[in-house]
Design a protein around this motif. Structure first.
Motif, PDB file in Angstrom:
ATOM      1  N   TRP A 120     -67.296  17.812  35.667  1.00 50.77           N
ATOM      2  CA  TRP A 120     -67.024  18.968  36.506  1.00 50.77           C
ATOM      3  C   TRP A 120     -66.013  20.103  35.999  1.00 50.77           C
ATOM      4  CZ3 TRP A 120     -62.348  18.883  39.680  1.00 50.77           C
ATOM      5  CH2 TRP A 120     -62.455  20.169  40.624  1.00 50.77           C
ATOM      6  N   VAL A 121     -64.917  19.798  35.278  1.00 44.39           N
ATOM      7  CA  VAL A 121     -64.063  20.510  34.742  1.00 44.39           C
ATOM      8  C   VAL A 121     -64.750  21.134  33.550  1.00 44.39           C
ATOM      9  CG1 VAL A 121     -61.899  20.689  33.027  1.00 44.39           C
ATOM     10  CG2 VAL A 121     -62.033  19.094  35.358  1.00 44.39           C
ATOM     11  N   GLN A 122     -65.591  20.433  32.697  1.00 42.40           N
ATOM     12  CA  GLN A 122     -66.178  21.413  31.700  1.00 42.40           C
ATOM     13  C   GLN A 122     -67.228  22.289  32.586  1.00 42.40           C
ATOM     14  OE1 GLN A 122     -68.921  19.579  28.672  1.00 42.40           O
ATOM     15  NE2 GLN A 122     -67.804  20.931  27.322  1.00 42.40           N
ATOM     16  N   LEU A 151     -63.364  22.063  24.331  1.00 42.74           N
ATOM     17  CA  LEU A 151     -62.901  21.431  25.591  1.00 42.74           C
ATOM     18  C   LEU A 151     -63.772  19.962  25.891  1.00 42.74           C
ATOM     19  CD1 LEU A 151     -61.496  22.171  28.217  1.00 42.74           C
ATOM     20  CD2 LEU A 151     -63.698  23.184  28.878  1.00 42.74           C
ATOM     21  N   GLY A 152     -65.028  19.848  25.607  1.00 45.96           N
ATOM     22  CA  GLY A 152     -65.682  18.770  25.818  1.00 45.96           C
ATOM     23  C   GLY A 152     -65.272  17.457  24.986  1.00 45.96           C
ATOM     24  N   ALA A 153     -65.020  17.718  23.679  1.00 46.35           N
ATOM     25  CA  ALA A 153     -64.355  16.595  22.906  1.00 46.35           C
ATOM     26  C   ALA A 153     -62.957  16.306  23.682  1.00 46.35           C
ATOM     27  CB  ALA A 153     -64.146  17.208  21.302  1.00 46.35           C
ATOM     28  N   ALA A 154     -62.286  17.050  23.737  1.00 45.09           N
ATOM     29  CA  ALA A 154     -60.901  16.952  24.416  1.00 45.09           C
ATOM     30  C   ALA A 154     -61.067  16.181  25.798  1.00 45.09           C
ATOM     31  CB  ALA A 154     -60.072  18.183  24.834  1.00 45.09           C
ATOM     32  N   LEU A 155     -62.065  16.300  26.338  1.00 49.35           N
ATOM     33  CA  LEU A 155     -62.345  15.638  27.782  1.00 49.35           C
ATOM     34  C   LEU A 155     -62.843  14.195  27.560  1.00 49.35           C
ATOM     35  CD1 LEU A 155     -63.466  18.542  29.940  1.00 49.35           C
ATOM     36  CD2 LEU A 155     -61.436  17.391  30.461  1.00 49.35           C
ATOM     37  N   GLY A 156     -63.522  14.156  26.291  1.00 47.83           N
ATOM     38  CA  GLY A 156     -64.150  12.677  25.918  1.00 47.83           C
ATOM     39  C   GLY A 156     -65.489  12.856  26.383  1.00 47.83           C
ATOM     40  N   LEU A 157     -66.152  14.033  26.203  1.00 46.90           N
ATOM     41  CA  LEU A 157     -67.756  14.360  26.713  1.00 46.90           C
ATOM     42  C   LEU A 157     -68.248  14.267  25.279  1.00 46.90           C
ATOM     43  CD1 LEU A 157     -67.201  16.637  29.346  1.00 46.90           C
ATOM     44  CD2 LEU A 157     -67.548  14.271  29.616  1.00 46.90           C
ATOM     45  N   ASP A 206     -52.580  24.235  24.198  1.00 47.91           N
ATOM     46  CA  ASP A 206     -51.932  23.285  25.475  1.00 47.91           C
ATOM     47  C   ASP A 206     -53.055  22.927  26.207  1.00 47.91           C
ATOM     48  OD1 ASP A 206     -49.467  22.613  26.673  1.00 47.91           O
ATOM     49  OD2 ASP A 206     -50.156  23.914  28.170  1.00 47.91           O
ATOM     50  N   LEU A 207     -53.800  23.616  26.561  1.00 48.17           N
ATOM     51  CA  LEU A 207     -55.083  23.367  27.480  1.00 48.17           C
ATOM     52  C   LEU A 207     -55.743  21.885  27.029  1.00 48.17           C
ATOM     53  CD1 LEU A 207     -56.956  23.554  29.994  1.00 48.17           C
ATOM     54  CD2 LEU A 207     -58.362  25.048  28.278  1.00 48.17           C
ATOM     55  N   LEU A 208     -55.984  21.904  25.819  1.00 52.70           N
ATOM     56  CA  LEU A 208     -56.679  20.735  24.992  1.00 52.70           C
ATOM     57  C   LEU A 208     -55.731  19.587  25.100  1.00 52.70           C
ATOM     58  CD1 LEU A 208     -58.569  22.690  21.957  1.00 52.70           C
ATOM     59  CD2 LEU A 208     -59.493  22.039  24.223  1.00 52.70           C
ATOM     60  N   ALA A 209     -54.829  20.023  24.930  1.00 55.68           N
ATOM     61  CA  ALA A 209     -53.814  18.638  24.979  1.00 55.68           C
ATOM     62  C   ALA A 209     -53.597  18.199  26.222  1.00 55.68           C
ATOM     63  CB  ALA A 209     -52.190  19.047  24.415  1.00 55.68           C
ATOM     64  N   THR A 210     -53.707  19.133  27.414  1.00 56.57           N
ATOM     65  CA  THR A 210     -53.854  18.601  28.763  1.00 56.57           C
ATOM     66  C   THR A 210     -54.996  17.831  29.066  1.00 56.57           C
ATOM     67  OG1 THR A 210     -52.130  20.502  29.275  1.00 56.57           O
ATOM     68  CG2 THR A 210     -53.581  19.453  31.100  1.00 56.57           C
ATOM     69  N   CYS A 211     -56.108  18.260  28.559  1.00 60.36           N
ATOM     70  CA  CYS A 211     -57.571  17.595  28.731  1.00 60.36           C
ATOM     71  C   CYS A 211     -57.528  16.285  28.186  1.00 60.36           C
ATOM     72  CB  CYS A 211     -58.523  18.574  28.019  1.00 60.36           C
ATOM     73  SG  CYS A 211     -59.028  19.818  28.978  1.00 60.36           S
ATOM     74  N   ARG A 212     -56.845  16.021  26.989  1.00 57.02           N
ATOM     75  CA  ARG A 212     -56.692  14.711  26.503  1.00 57.02           C
ATOM     76  C   ARG A 212     -55.813  13.826  27.143  1.00 57.02           C
ATOM     77  NH1 ARG A 212     -57.301  18.122  22.023  1.00 57.02           N
ATOM     78  NH2 ARG A 212     -55.127  18.441  21.659  1.00 57.02           N
TER      79      ARG A 212
END
Length: 171
Positions: A129-131, A164-170, A102-108
């Motif tokens: 910052w989030v990461q 997490l970084g991938a879900a945030l597009g980093l 759920d967190l990774l979906a929210t990050c995306r």
């Protein structure tokens, strides 16, 4: 003279109350404001190959969130101010907060909102910052009486941070 959220004079060129929130719907803004806390909770929660974190890990995450007050990004500073201004006492169930899927979906979803609405520099600063919140939780050294774990990220922590970084597009 206006003052920043921390009570200090704003740096040259910084506005004390950024106007960045006007471009987001209420749901989008809530998503951006709630995400750093969700990342902190999910990172501190034990998981397969990931140790249970102690109080110091939670404090390290809170410190990382608070560090956003000094960001060059108007968006990050506005999100931190909104986090500190929240006193409604409502939050989703802890199980949902700690659910990595759920967190990774929210990050995306947050990355898509930022891609549509945010200045590219603000978008990058927010996502980094989030990461950094998750990274600081993973690196926290346990306090007295807390179970000792390697202060370096475990392989499972590294995989979590990478996802997490991938879900945030980093990445």
């Amino acid at each position: 003279m206006s003052h920043s959220v921390a009570g200090e004079p704003p740096s040259a060129g910084r506005r004390a109350a950024p106007l960045t929130t006007a471009v987001y719907s209420a749901a989008e803004w809530d998503l951006l404001v709630s995400l750093p806390g969700r990342v902190l909770v999910a990172t501190a929660a034990p998981g397969p190959g990931r140790p249970e974190r102690g109080v110091r890990a939670g404090l390290a995450g809170l410190d990382a969130v608070a560090a956003g007050r000094a960001s060059d990004s108007d968006l990050v500073r506005a999100v931190v101010a909104a986090i500190y201004a929240r006193h409604d006492g409502t939050s989703p169930p802890t199980e949902r907060l700690a659910d990595p899927v759920d967190l990774l979906a929210t990050c995306r979803a947050a990355s898509r909102v930022l891609g549509r609405r945010a200045d590219p520099a603000d978008s990058a600063a927010y996502r980094q910052w989030v990461q950094s919140v998750a990274a600081r939780v993973c690196r926290a050294v346990p306090g007295p009486g807390e179970r000792r774990v390697d202060q370096h990220a475990t392989p499972a922590d590294r995989r979590f941070l990478d996802r997490l970084g991938a879900a945030l597009g980093l990445g």
